[in-house]
Enzyme design. Structure first.
Site, PDB file in Angstrom:
ATOM      1  N   CYS A  64      -2.213  26.744  53.509  1.00 36.26           N
ATOM      2  CA  CYS A  64      -0.918  26.052  53.317  1.00 36.26           C
ATOM      3  C   CYS A  64       0.208  27.062  53.136  1.00 36.26           C
ATOM      4  O   CYS A  64       0.111  27.963  52.304  1.00 36.26           O
ATOM      5  CB  CYS A  64      -1.008  25.148  52.090  1.00 36.26           C
ATOM      6  SG  CYS A  64       0.585  24.500  51.563  1.00 36.26           S
TER       7      CYS A  64
ATOM      8  N   CYS B 296       1.754  26.660  49.331  1.00 36.45           N
ATOM      9  CA  CYS B 296       1.000  26.935  48.102  1.00 36.45           C
ATOM     10  C   CYS B 296       1.416  28.290  47.513  1.00 36.45           C
ATOM     11  O   CYS B 296       1.804  29.207  48.240  1.00 36.45           O
ATOM     12  CB  CYS B 296      -0.505  26.930  48.391  1.00 36.45           C
ATOM     13  SG  CYS B 296      -1.270  25.293  48.306  1.00 36.45           S
TER      14      CYS B 296
ATOM     15  N   HIS C 277      -1.308  21.590  45.390  1.00 39.52           N
ATOM     16  CA  HIS C 277      -1.258  21.086  46.771  1.00 39.52           C
ATOM     17  C   HIS C 277      -1.501  19.569  46.850  1.00 39.52           C
ATOM     18  O   HIS C 277      -1.054  18.911  47.786  1.00 39.52           O
ATOM     19  CB  HIS C 277      -2.316  21.836  47.590  1.00 39.52           C
ATOM     20  CG  HIS C 277      -2.259  21.590  49.058  1.00 39.52           C
ATOM     21  ND1 HIS C 277      -1.370  22.235  49.888  1.00 39.52           N
ATOM     22  CD2 HIS C 277      -2.986  20.773  49.855  1.00 39.52           C
ATOM     23  CE1 HIS C 277      -1.551  21.820  51.141  1.00 39.52           C
ATOM     24  NE2 HIS C 277      -2.525  20.932  51.147  1.00 39.52           N
TER      25      HIS C 277
ATOM     26  N   ASN D   6      10.289  13.816  53.145  1.00 37.30           N
ATOM     27  CA  ASN D   6       9.609  13.231  54.276  1.00 37.30           C
ATOM     28  C   ASN D   6       8.140  13.362  53.952  1.00 37.30           C
ATOM     29  O   ASN D   6       7.660  14.476  53.780  1.00 37.30           O
ATOM     30  CB  ASN D   6       9.937  14.108  55.487  1.00 37.30           C
ATOM     31  CG  ASN D   6      10.115  13.300  56.720  1.00 37.30           C
ATOM     32  OD1 ASN D   6      10.277  12.095  56.664  1.00 37.30           O
ATOM     33  ND2 ASN D   6      10.084  13.974  57.848  1.00 37.30           N
TER      34      ASN D   6
ATOM     35  N   SER E 174       5.270  17.964  58.148  1.00 32.39           N
ATOM     36  CA  SER E 174       4.464  19.031  58.716  1.00 32.39           C
ATOM     37  C   SER E 174       3.347  19.494  57.786  1.00 32.39           C
ATOM     38  O   SER E 174       2.473  20.235  58.197  1.00 32.39           O
ATOM     39  CB  SER E 174       5.372  20.211  59.059  1.00 32.39           C
ATOM     40  OG  SER E 174       6.037  20.664  57.893  1.00 32.39           O
TER      41      SER E 174
ATOM     42  N   HIS F 167       1.456  19.448  51.357  1.00 34.03           N
ATOM     43  CA  HIS F 167       1.886  19.994  50.067  1.00 34.03           C
ATOM     44  C   HIS F 167       3.149  19.243  49.613  1.00 34.03           C
ATOM     45  O   HIS F 167       4.093  19.113  50.386  1.00 34.03           O
ATOM     46  CB  HIS F 167       2.182  21.500  50.187  1.00 34.03           C
ATOM     47  CG  HIS F 167       2.285  22.164  48.856  1.00 34.03           C
ATOM     48  ND1 HIS F 167       1.344  23.045  48.387  1.00 34.03           N
ATOM     49  CD2 HIS F 167       3.203  22.028  47.876  1.00 34.03           C
ATOM     50  CE1 HIS F 167       1.695  23.439  47.173  1.00 34.03           C
ATOM     51  NE2 HIS F 167       2.823  22.833  46.839  1.00 34.03           N
TER      52      HIS F 167
ATOM     53  N   HIS G 214       6.490  18.269  48.827  1.00 31.29           N
ATOM     54  CA  HIS G 214       7.766  18.980  48.949  1.00 31.29           C
ATOM     55  C   HIS G 214       8.839  18.073  49.521  1.00 31.29           C
ATOM     56  O   HIS G 214       8.548  17.061  50.154  1.00 31.29           O
ATOM     57  CB  HIS G 214       7.610  20.199  49.868  1.00 31.29           C
ATOM     58  CG  HIS G 214       7.376  19.843  51.309  1.00 31.29           C
ATOM     59  ND1 HIS G 214       6.166  19.391  51.790  1.00 31.29           N
ATOM     60  CD2 HIS G 214       8.212  19.820  52.381  1.00 31.29           C
ATOM     61  CE1 HIS G 214       6.256  19.142  53.078  1.00 31.29           C
ATOM     62  NE2 HIS G 214       7.493  19.379  53.478  1.00 31.29           N
TER      63      HIS G 214
ATOM     64  N   GLN H  86      13.294  18.344  50.811  1.00 35.56           N
ATOM     65  CA  GLN H  86      14.262  19.269  51.390  1.00 35.56           C
ATOM     66  C   GLN H  86      15.646  18.943  50.876  1.00 35.56           C
ATOM     67  O   GLN H  86      15.898  17.853  50.374  1.00 35.56           O
ATOM     68  CB  GLN H  86      14.264  19.157  52.916  1.00 35.56           C
ATOM     69  CG  GLN H  86      12.929  19.474  53.572  1.00 35.56           C
ATOM     70  CD  GLN H  86      13.072  19.623  55.077  1.00 35.56           C
ATOM     71  OE1 GLN H  86      14.003  20.247  55.572  1.00 35.56           O
ATOM     72  NE2 GLN H  86      12.151  19.042  55.819  1.00 35.56           N
TER      73      GLN H  86
HETATM   74  P1  H2U Z   1       8.810  18.787  56.553  1.00 36.41           P
HETATM   75  O1  H2U Z   1       7.348  18.833  56.401  1.00 36.41           O
HETATM   76  O2  H2U Z   1       9.455  17.681  55.748  1.00 36.41           O
HETATM   77  O3  H2U Z   1       9.240  18.847  57.972  1.00 36.41           O
HETATM   78  O4  H2U Z   1       9.392  20.100  55.832  1.00 36.41           O
HETATM   79  C1  H2U Z   1       8.850  21.347  55.992  1.00 36.41           C
HETATM   80  C2  H2U Z   1       9.990  22.330  56.138  1.00 36.41           C
HETATM   81  O5  H2U Z   1       9.525  23.595  55.768  1.00 36.41           O
HETATM   82  C3  H2U Z   1      10.492  22.415  57.567  1.00 36.41           C
HETATM   83  O6  H2U Z   1      11.862  22.129  57.598  1.00 36.41           O
HETATM   84  C4  H2U Z   1      10.067  24.564  56.617  1.00 36.41           C
HETATM   85  C5  H2U Z   1      10.207  23.869  57.953  1.00 36.41           C
HETATM   86  O7  H2U Z   1      11.268  24.410  58.688  1.00 36.41           O
HETATM   87  N1  H2U Z   1       9.187  25.719  56.633  1.00 36.41           N
HETATM   88  C6  H2U Z   1       9.641  26.929  56.166  1.00 36.41           C
HETATM   89  O8  H2U Z   1      10.791  27.048  55.792  1.00 36.41           O
HETATM   90  N2  H2U Z   1       8.791  28.001  56.128  1.00 36.41           N
HETATM   91  C7  H2U Z   1       7.501  27.956  56.564  1.00 36.41           C
HETATM   92  O9  H2U Z   1       6.780  28.923  56.472  1.00 36.41           O
HETATM   93  C8  H2U Z   1       6.995  26.719  57.208  1.00 36.41           C
HETATM   94  C9  H2U Z   1       7.843  25.523  57.136  1.00 36.41           C
HETATM   95 ZN    ZN Z   2      -0.196  23.812  49.473  1.00 34.88          ZN
END
Ligand code: H2U
Ligand code: ZN
Length: 341
Positions: free
Chosen positions: A49, A52, A111, A149, A157, A160, A162, A164
């Protein structure tokens, strides 16, 4: 003759100005669509992840061994904090530069701990971080959008926990529309729209959770089956204005609401949620009331979702399940004990 709410009708959304088609008589039709798999439960730590503690992110930078909420600049920001060019005023090919900042907020180092599985104290820390980010970025940008989201079904994506924050110099469309609608309502009725709504709905059949400070309802005009609106029962325009005790009650109501969501289909309930508060501009923003929207895609089970396609894309949103019945379903499951405990 008054409307028969058991027959097809349309409901108006005073915040967006839109309409939703409600067709309660269709609830009994057979389902032959996609059946997708629910998310599997997550472990406490996932070596693969990128959120994490201690793990490397995609850009190469490593996360610290964080113990609470952890905020970092998005490695793939949608907005850039650099001056843009002049606007293009072509009536057909109009454009303007957009500038801003995007950050990721990890809710917990664990996580597997989504919002309903956090303690009230940990949830309070998430709320404090939402408020801090709004305050800090609001000093520099016209709007600060805090959101989460959640779930693969929503295109998230990573499991974990999170959210934004995207701050932008401009007011995004939803904010501009809500600003206009609330401004009109105050001018016409002398009170903030959402304060009136919280009062009107406090004893309605659409209530999911209520305490002295907060109210969670399925709005009368909800488009998504289990969409909710989280409203303060006091006048407040933005997250940073919340007092300590209002943040504590908010933590409790967030925990209860998301616990009900998870219990409904015994799955980590996917959704997009986010806060709407007054954008940052000069002058009083009395027409604004802080609020959160939850937009979950699920309809009938952990795997059967509502698609906003066909008529929804080409005409207007439509629902079969009434908001009143959806509220009854959410009230019938526990808001105190999560199915995983
Ligand atoms: P979502 O899963 O809600 O899309 O948010 C994940 C965000 O995390 C996504 O905007 C960012 C992606 O750009 N991200 C990072 O900033 N660094 C990373 O190493 C992977 C994902
Ligand atoms: Zn994680």
């Amino acid at each position: 003759m008054s409307i028969d709410f058991a027959r097809p009708h349309r409901r108006h959304n005073p915040l967006s100005g839109g309409w939703v088609q409600v067709s309660p008589q269709r609830m009994g039709r057979p389902w032959q669509g996609e059946v997708s798999e629910p998310d599997p439960p997550s472990p406490h730590y996932d070596p693969a992840c990128y959120l994490c503690p201690g793990n490397a992110r995609v850009g190469g930078e490593a996360n610290p061994a964080y113990e609470g909420v952890y905020v970092f600049d998005n490695d793939f920001p949608a907005l850039e904090d650099a001056p843009g060019g002049e606007a293009q005023h072509d009536p057909l090919l109009r454009a303007e530069a957009s500038t801003g900042v995007c950050r990721v907020i990890c809710f917990s180092p664990d996580h597997g701990k989504s919002l309903p599985l956090l303690t009230p104290e940990q949830l309070r820390a998430v709320i404090d971080s939402w408020a801090e980010q709004t305050e800090e970025l609001g000093a520099r940008f016209g709007n600060v959008q805090v959101f989460e989201n959640k779930g693969a079904m929503m295109g998230c994506s990573n499991p974990h926990p999170h959210g934004q924050v995207w701050a932008s110099a401009h007011w995004p469309q939803e904010i501009a529309t809500e600003d206009e609608r609330q401004r009109e309502y105050l001018a016409a009725h002398g009170r903030p729209m959402l304060l009136d709504l919280a009062e009107r709905e406090a004893a309605s059949e659409r209530v999911i959770e209520i305490d002295d400070d907060w109210l969670a309802i399925i709005p009368f005009w909800a488009a998504w089956p289990f969409e909710t609106l989280l409203l303060p029962r006091f006048a407040v325009q933005r997250l940073p204005q919340l007092t300590g005790s209002q943040r504590e009650s908010l933590a409790a109501i967030l925990k209860a609401l998301t616990t009900r969501y998870d219990n409904l289909f015994r799955t980590s309930f996917p959704y997009s949620m986010g806060w709407h508060g007054a954008p940052f501009t000069e002058g009083a923003q009395d027409h604004w009331q802080l609020h959160a929207h939850f937009y979950p895609p699920l309809l009938r089970s952990a795997s059967v979702r509502k698609f906003m396609v066909g008529y929804e894309m080409l005409a207007e949103p439509q629902r079969d399940l009434t908001p009143e019945r959806a509220a009854e379903m959410l009230r019938s499951v526990s808001g105190l004990v999560h199915y995983r405990n």
